[in-house]
Design a protein around this motif. Structure first.
Motif, PDB file in Angstrom:
ATOM      1  N   ILE A 265       0.855  -1.185   0.000  1.00  0.00           N
ATOM      2  CA  ILE A 265       0.000   0.000   0.000  1.00  0.00           C
ATOM      3  C   ILE A 265       0.889   1.232   0.000  1.00  0.00           C
ATOM      4  N   VAL A 266       0.556   2.179  -0.874  1.00  0.00           N
ATOM      5  CA  VAL A 266       1.269   3.459  -0.925  1.00  0.00           C
ATOM      6  C   VAL A 266       0.312   4.561  -0.504  1.00  0.00           C
ATOM      7  N   LEU A 267       0.870   5.678  -0.088  1.00  0.00           N
ATOM      8  CA  LEU A 267       0.078   6.840   0.304  1.00  0.00           C
ATOM      9  C   LEU A 267       0.428   7.993  -0.624  1.00  0.00           C
ATOM     10  N   ILE A 268      -0.598   8.551  -1.257  1.00  0.00           N
ATOM     11  CA  ILE A 268      -0.412   9.767  -2.044  1.00  0.00           C
ATOM     12  C   ILE A 268      -1.315  10.824  -1.426  1.00  0.00           C
ATOM     13  N   VAL A 269      -0.701  11.869  -0.907  1.00  0.00           N
ATOM     14  CA  VAL A 269      -1.431  12.949  -0.244  1.00  0.00           C
ATOM     15  C   VAL A 269      -1.634  14.061  -1.255  1.00  0.00           C
ATOM     16  N   THR A 270      -2.904  14.417  -1.497  1.00  0.00           N
ATOM     17  CA  THR A 270      -3.226  15.474  -2.465  1.00  0.00           C
ATOM     18  C   THR A 270      -3.686  16.726  -1.731  1.00  0.00           C
ATOM     19  N   GLY A 271      -3.955  17.760  -2.494  1.00  0.00           N
ATOM     20  CA  GLY A 271      -4.504  18.996  -1.931  1.00  0.00           C
ATOM     21  C   GLY A 271      -3.469  19.845  -1.223  1.00  0.00           C
TER      22      GLY A 271
ATOM     23  N   PRO B 227       7.032  25.132   3.315  1.00  0.00           N
ATOM     24  CA  PRO B 227       7.661  25.563   2.074  1.00  0.00           C
ATOM     25  C   PRO B 227       7.583  24.511   0.966  1.00  0.00           C
ATOM     26  N   GLU B 228       7.545  23.222   1.314  1.00  0.00           N
ATOM     27  CA  GLU B 228       7.480  22.165   0.309  1.00  0.00           C
ATOM     28  C   GLU B 228       6.364  21.192   0.653  1.00  0.00           C
ATOM     29  N   THR B 229       5.769  20.557  -0.352  1.00  0.00           N
ATOM     30  CA  THR B 229       4.685  19.606  -0.098  1.00  0.00           C
ATOM     31  C   THR B 229       5.165  18.422   0.745  1.00  0.00           C
ATOM     32  N   GLU B 230       6.425  18.019   0.594  1.00  0.00           N
ATOM     33  CA  GLU B 230       6.980  16.891   1.348  1.00  0.00           C
ATOM     34  C   GLU B 230       6.990  17.168   2.852  1.00  0.00           C
ATOM     35  N   ASP B 231       6.920  18.427   3.233  1.00  0.00           N
ATOM     36  CA  ASP B 231       6.869  18.770   4.660  1.00  0.00           C
ATOM     37  C   ASP B 231       5.628  18.182   5.340  1.00  0.00           C
ATOM     38  N   TRP B 232       4.545  17.963   4.563  1.00  0.00           N
ATOM     39  CA  TRP B 232       3.353  17.333   5.142  1.00  0.00           C
ATOM     40  C   TRP B 232       3.738  15.990   5.746  1.00  0.00           C
ATOM     41  N   TRP B 233       4.544  15.207   5.029  1.00  0.00           N
ATOM     42  CA  TRP B 233       4.964  13.889   5.513  1.00  0.00           C
ATOM     43  C   TRP B 233       5.815  14.028   6.776  1.00  0.00           C
ATOM     44  N   ARG B 234       6.748  14.963   6.767  1.00  0.00           N
ATOM     45  CA  ARG B 234       7.612  15.139   7.935  1.00  0.00           C
ATOM     46  C   ARG B 234       6.799  15.503   9.172  1.00  0.00           C
TER      47      ARG B 234
ATOM     48  N   ALA C 184       3.916   9.890  -1.597  1.00  0.00           N
ATOM     49  CA  ALA C 184       4.166  11.097  -2.384  1.00  0.00           C
ATOM     50  C   ALA C 184       3.217  12.169  -1.877  1.00  0.00           C
ATOM     51  N   CYS C 185       3.744  13.346  -1.621  1.00  0.00           N
ATOM     52  CA  CYS C 185       2.943  14.500  -1.195  1.00  0.00           C
ATOM     53  C   CYS C 185       2.878  15.433  -2.393  1.00  0.00           C
ATOM     54  N   ILE C 186       1.673  15.628  -2.936  1.00  0.00           N
ATOM     55  CA  ILE C 186       1.577  16.257  -4.257  1.00  0.00           C
ATOM     56  C   ILE C 186       0.502  17.329  -4.341  1.00  0.00           C
ATOM     57  N   THR C 187       0.539  18.012  -5.462  1.00  0.00           N
ATOM     58  CA  THR C 187      -0.541  18.890  -5.884  1.00  0.00           C
ATOM     59  C   THR C 187      -0.963  18.461  -7.282  1.00  0.00           C
TER      60      THR C 187
ATOM     61  N   GLN D 202       5.342  24.486 -11.474  1.00  0.00           N
ATOM     62  CA  GLN D 202       6.523  23.795 -10.966  1.00  0.00           C
ATOM     63  C   GLN D 202       6.125  22.684  -9.991  1.00  0.00           C
ATOM     64  N   ARG D 203       5.202  22.982  -9.083  1.00  0.00           N
ATOM     65  CA  ARG D 203       4.767  21.977  -8.112  1.00  0.00           C
ATOM     66  C   ARG D 203       4.047  20.814  -8.789  1.00  0.00           C
ATOM     67  N   ARG D 204       3.281  21.101  -9.827  1.00  0.00           N
ATOM     68  CA  ARG D 204       2.592  20.024 -10.549  1.00  0.00           C
ATOM     69  C   ARG D 204       3.604  19.124 -11.250  1.00  0.00           C
ATOM     70  N   THR D 205       4.627  19.713 -11.838  1.00  0.00           N
ATOM     71  CA  THR D 205       5.692  18.936 -12.476  1.00  0.00           C
ATOM     72  C   THR D 205       6.420  18.081 -11.442  1.00  0.00           C
ATOM     73  N   GLN D 206       6.742  18.675 -10.289  1.00  0.00           N
ATOM     74  CA  GLN D 206       7.383  17.915  -9.213  1.00  0.00           C
ATOM     75  C   GLN D 206       6.467  16.781  -8.746  1.00  0.00           C
ATOM     76  N   SER D 207       5.175  17.048  -8.684  1.00  0.00           N
ATOM     77  CA  SER D 207       4.209  16.039  -8.253  1.00  0.00           C
ATOM     78  C   SER D 207       4.154  14.883  -9.242  1.00  0.00           C
ATOM     79  N   TYR D 208       4.104  15.211 -10.527  1.00  0.00           N
ATOM     80  CA  TYR D 208       4.104  14.178 -11.558  1.00  0.00           C
ATOM     81  C   TYR D 208       5.341  13.287 -11.421  1.00  0.00           C
ATOM     82  N   ASN D 209       6.506  13.930 -11.251  1.00  0.00           N
ATOM     83  CA  ASN D 209       7.752  13.181 -11.106  1.00  0.00           C
ATOM     84  C   ASN D 209       7.742  12.307  -9.855  1.00  0.00           C
TER      85      ASN D 209
END
Length: 158
Positions: A38-44, A50-57, A74-77, A88-95
């Motif tokens: 099971i993987v977790l992808i956090v949206t919204g 400063p970064e979406t990955e901070d949600w995980w931290r 993955a913590c994404i938008t 930029q954030r959407r591109t980072q999210s896709y990656n």
């Protein structure tokens, strides 16, 4: 509204989201046992600073204390706004999602079929399960992965 009340409201919302995540996790785990990672992808997280990955931290310890384990996250938008920050954030999210899929691919020494890339004998298409609350970003995630609008987004709950 004062900053204190807003912070309090944010904490209550976040607690509710973690409880829902835990409920969904237990439901999924009860069905697949250990057969499927099971993987977790956090949206919204469009404005998470400063970064979406901070949600995980911020939330990793709480998630771990609740007994939830994921083979990756993955913590994404999925926002499609034209502002350069969102592009930029959407591109980072896709990656990030592509990297997660790569990591969970069965050819990468995973035991058992991968949730993201379990292939059937009849075709070469992956089987994917995306689970979340209404308006959580499931269709937007599919559209992000596809690179085009292939999943219908609804404007109402349900």
């Amino acid at each position: 509204m004062s900053r204190t009340h807003r912070f309090s409201d944010d904490c209550v919302q976040q607690e509710r989201e973690i409880r829902t995540l835990h409920w969904n996790y237990e439901l999924i785990r009860s069905q697949v046992k250990t057969k499927v990672p099971i993987v977790l992808i956090v949206t919204g997280l469009e404005s998470y600073q400063p970064e979406t990955e901070d949600w995980w931290r911020v939330n990793e310890r709480t998630i771990s204390k609740l007994g939830m384990t994921f083979v990756g996250h993955a913590c994404i938008t999925t926002a499609t706004m034209a502002d350069p920050m969102f592009v930029q954030r959407r591109t980072q999210s896709y990656n990030a999602v592509c990297k997660l899929i790569e990591q969970c691919h069965p050819s990468n020494n995973h035991t058992g079929p991968s949730l993201l890339f379990r292939k059937t004998a009849s075709n070469n298409h992956p089987k994917v399960a995306i689970i979340g609350q209404a308006r959580a970003g499931k269709s937007s995630l599919v559209n992000l992965i596809a690179g085009e609008n292939v999943a219908v987004k609804t404007m109402h709950k349900g």
